[in-house]
Design a protein around this motif. Structure first.
Motif, PDB file in Angstrom:
ATOM      1  N   ARG A  44       0.770  -1.199  -0.173  1.00 40.13           N
ATOM      2  CA  ARG A  44      -0.157  -0.089  -0.092  1.00 40.13           C
ATOM      3  C   ARG A  44       0.762   1.293  -0.017  1.00 40.13           C
ATOM      4  NH1 ARG A  44      -3.784  -0.641   5.089  1.00 40.13           N
ATOM      5  NH2 ARG A  44      -1.759  -1.433   5.935  1.00 40.13           N
ATOM      6  N   GLY A  45       1.990   1.198  -0.045  1.00 40.94           N
ATOM      7  CA  GLY A  45       3.061   2.385  -0.107  1.00 40.94           C
ATOM      8  C   GLY A  45       3.220   2.970   1.078  1.00 40.94           C
ATOM      9  N   CYS A  46       2.906   2.368   2.353  1.00 41.01           N
ATOM     10  CA  CYS A  46       3.156   2.952   3.803  1.00 41.01           C
ATOM     11  C   CYS A  46       4.767   3.513   4.002  1.00 41.01           C
ATOM     12  CB  CYS A  46       2.583   2.110   4.816  1.00 41.01           C
ATOM     13  SG  CYS A  46       0.855   1.577   4.543  1.00 41.01           S
ATOM     14  N   PRO A  47       4.899   4.442   4.539  1.00 43.38           N
ATOM     15  CA  PRO A  47       6.117   4.599   4.933  1.00 43.38           C
ATOM     16  C   PRO A  47       6.871   3.723   5.564  1.00 43.38           C
ATOM     17  CG  PRO A  47       4.827   6.257   5.982  1.00 43.38           C
ATOM     18  CD  PRO A  47       3.994   5.447   5.024  1.00 43.38           C
ATOM     19  N   ALA A  48       8.175   3.306   5.621  1.00 41.34           N
ATOM     20  CA  ALA A  48       8.695   2.516   6.337  1.00 41.34           C
ATOM     21  C   ALA A  48      10.324   2.707   6.435  1.00 41.34           C
ATOM     22  CB  ALA A  48       8.540   0.892   5.810  1.00 41.34           C
ATOM     23  N   MET A  49      11.033   1.809   7.371  1.00 41.00           N
ATOM     24  CA  MET A  49      12.316   2.057   7.405  1.00 41.00           C
ATOM     25  C   MET A  49      12.919   0.564   7.527  1.00 41.00           C
ATOM     26  SD  MET A  49      12.939   4.791  10.380  1.00 41.00           S
ATOM     27  CE  MET A  49      11.789   3.807  11.596  1.00 41.00           C
ATOM     28  N   ALA A  78      19.388  -7.139   0.938  1.00 42.06           N
ATOM     29  CA  ALA A  78      18.755  -6.102   1.594  1.00 42.06           C
ATOM     30  C   ALA A  78      18.848  -4.812   0.921  1.00 42.06           C
ATOM     31  CB  ALA A  78      19.448  -5.753   3.113  1.00 42.06           C
ATOM     32  N   VAL A  79      19.932  -4.500   0.105  1.00 38.68           N
ATOM     33  CA  VAL A  79      20.173  -3.236  -0.499  1.00 38.68           C
ATOM     34  C   VAL A  79      18.958  -3.477  -1.683  1.00 38.68           C
ATOM     35  CG1 VAL A  79      21.288  -1.942  -2.240  1.00 38.68           C
ATOM     36  CG2 VAL A  79      22.066  -2.653  -0.061  1.00 38.68           C
ATOM     37  N   ASP A  80      18.608  -4.461  -2.392  1.00 38.67           N
ATOM     38  CA  ASP A  80      17.899  -4.881  -3.404  1.00 38.67           C
ATOM     39  C   ASP A  80      16.412  -4.542  -2.784  1.00 38.67           C
ATOM     40  OD1 ASP A  80      19.893  -5.825  -5.136  1.00 38.67           O
ATOM     41  OD2 ASP A  80      19.312  -7.699  -4.635  1.00 38.67           O
ATOM     42  N   LEU A  81      16.014  -5.217  -1.458  1.00 38.68           N
ATOM     43  CA  LEU A  81      14.795  -4.849  -0.757  1.00 38.68           C
ATOM     44  C   LEU A  81      14.423  -3.199  -0.724  1.00 38.68           C
ATOM     45  CD1 LEU A  81      12.713  -7.171   0.069  1.00 38.68           C
ATOM     46  CD2 LEU A  81      13.587  -6.580   2.388  1.00 38.68           C
ATOM     47  N   PHE A  82      15.534  -2.677  -0.417  1.00 37.83           N
ATOM     48  CA  PHE A  82      15.430  -1.257  -0.177  1.00 37.83           C
ATOM     49  C   PHE A  82      15.250  -0.486  -1.731  1.00 37.83           C
ATOM     50  CE2 PHE A  82      17.310   3.214   0.201  1.00 37.83           C
ATOM     51  CZ  PHE A  82      16.691   3.571   1.148  1.00 37.83           C
ATOM     52  N   SER A 105       8.737   3.298  -0.877  1.00 36.76           N
ATOM     53  CA  SER A 105       8.100   3.581   0.372  1.00 36.76           C
ATOM     54  C   SER A 105       9.150   3.462   1.588  1.00 36.76           C
ATOM     55  CB  SER A 105       6.919   2.686   0.792  1.00 36.76           C
ATOM     56  OG  SER A 105       7.284   1.338   0.751  1.00 36.76           O
ATOM     57  N   PHE A 106      10.399   2.939   1.233  1.00 39.04           N
ATOM     58  CA  PHE A 106      11.259   3.004   2.117  1.00 39.04           C
ATOM     59  C   PHE A 106      12.108   4.286   2.427  1.00 39.04           C
ATOM     60  CE2 PHE A 106      11.864  -1.912   2.125  1.00 39.04           C
ATOM     61  CZ  PHE A 106      11.436  -2.010   3.274  1.00 39.04           C
TER      62      PHE A 106
END
Length: 331
Positions: free
Chosen positions: A87-92, A106-110, A115-116
């Motif tokens: 849903r595009g929620c902001p996340a860290m 992990a870099v790929d995921l980011f 939304s990260f």
């Protein structure tokens, strides 16, 4: 502030409930602890699983939950993004002591999810030597790639001690190269970035990547951290967008067409570019070795070595073996 034990090779999602991303007003909805050693939900925990007793305390001010996933598996990465960030929620995104290519995943995921808006990555062990033996390259969807030979080492940790052929000096040198290249793989610019509170996060879709040293080890040197702050964009992950477009216009909805994310170590690098990256690294390493040897020689020794190299070059041409147009200088 209470402490919790994060498992080695853990990835942590935090989701603010507010779209205002300023650090003094952020509220965290929950923290998701990701590791393949967690038991799946609805499955009885076995001895090899992590004991979740330390995070199930109802007194925690922020809700903690777990997710069984292996970052090295592309389908698991897509499932994580679909479950928590569709849903595009902001996340860290926080990566805690990620060994080997887990840091790259992990870099790929980011990179996959706009939304990260924050990445905190603590790389750990270097990739194993078989990546270098295969002539692999590592890279990211942003186009940066580098030879596995530059960072891969022979050896492993065993009962708290390093066992292998790589020396401490080699490990320290390659770890610095590994961290530098990981930071270059991070995409800190986001199209459509900003959202609400985007100006506080950097504005105009531009972010910042930094490598910082924080001493967490006194007897070893793995004290480098990678941080990235970028504007938040309320967009679905690229992998979800790509999958929707692959399914056809009816399934894609209003999502914009974007390239598919990196799903392998090579990041889709062509064979020609892979060979060129490896060849350039090999040549640079040979040149550095020649320079070190030349620095230990006197003028007469350097002149004699240059004559021998020129003679070998001429002999190669006479045999029809080809070669560079001129012999490379010794120093």
């Amino acid at each position: 502030c209470r402490r919790t034990r994060f498992a080695k090779n853990s990835v942590v999602f935090t989701r603010p409930t507010s779209s205002r991303l300023s650090t003094d007003a952020v509220q965290v909805e929950r923290i998701v602890l990701v590791d393949k050693a967690w038991a799946r939900h609805g499955v009885e925990r076995r001895p090899h699983h992590i004991d979740p007793a330390h995070i199930s305390d109802p007194g925690w001010p922020i809700r903690l939950s777990t997710s069984h996933a292996d970052l090295k598996t592309p389908s698991d990465r897509r499932s994580l993004l679909r479950a928590f960030l569709s849903r595009g929620c902001p996340a860290m995104l926080l990566g805690v002591h990620l060994c080997g290519t887990l840091s790259l995943r992990a870099v790929d995921l980011f990179n996959d999810s706009p939304s990260f808006f924050f990445l905190g990555l603590k790389p750990c062990c270097l990739p194993p030597a078989f990546f270098a033996q295969r002539g692999d390259v590592f890279g990211s969807a942003n186009g940066h790639c580098f030879a596995a030979k530059a960072v891969a080492v022979a050896g492993k940790w065993q009962r708290g001690k390093w066992v292998g052929g790589a020396s401490r000096q080699e490990l320290q040198r390659k770890f610095a190269v590994w961290v530098d290249n990981l930071s270059r793989c991070v995409e800190c610019d986001v199209e459509g970035g900003g959202g609400e509170g985007g100006e506080e996060a950097g504005g105009a879709g531009r972010g910042v990547v930094a490598v910082e040293q924080h001493r967490v080890q006194s007897l070893w040197f793995l004290n480098d951290f990678i941080f990235c702050s970028r504007p938040w964009a309320a967009l679905a992950p690229r992998s979800a967008t790509s999958a929707a477009h692959a399914a056809g216009p009816e399934a894609s909805g209003t999502l914009a067409a974007v390239p598919a994310p990196n799903r392998s170590n090579g990041a889709g690098v062509s064979e020609a570019r892979r060979a060129a990256v490896v060849a350039n690294f090999d040549e640079a390493r040979r040149e550095a070795k020649r320079a070190r040897r030349a620095g230990r020689r006197g003028d007469a020794e350097r002149a004699a070595a240059e004559r021998r190299r020129a003679a070998r070059f001429v002999a190669t041409l006479r045999r029809g073996g080809g070669g560079p147009p001129t012999p490379p200088p010794l120093s």
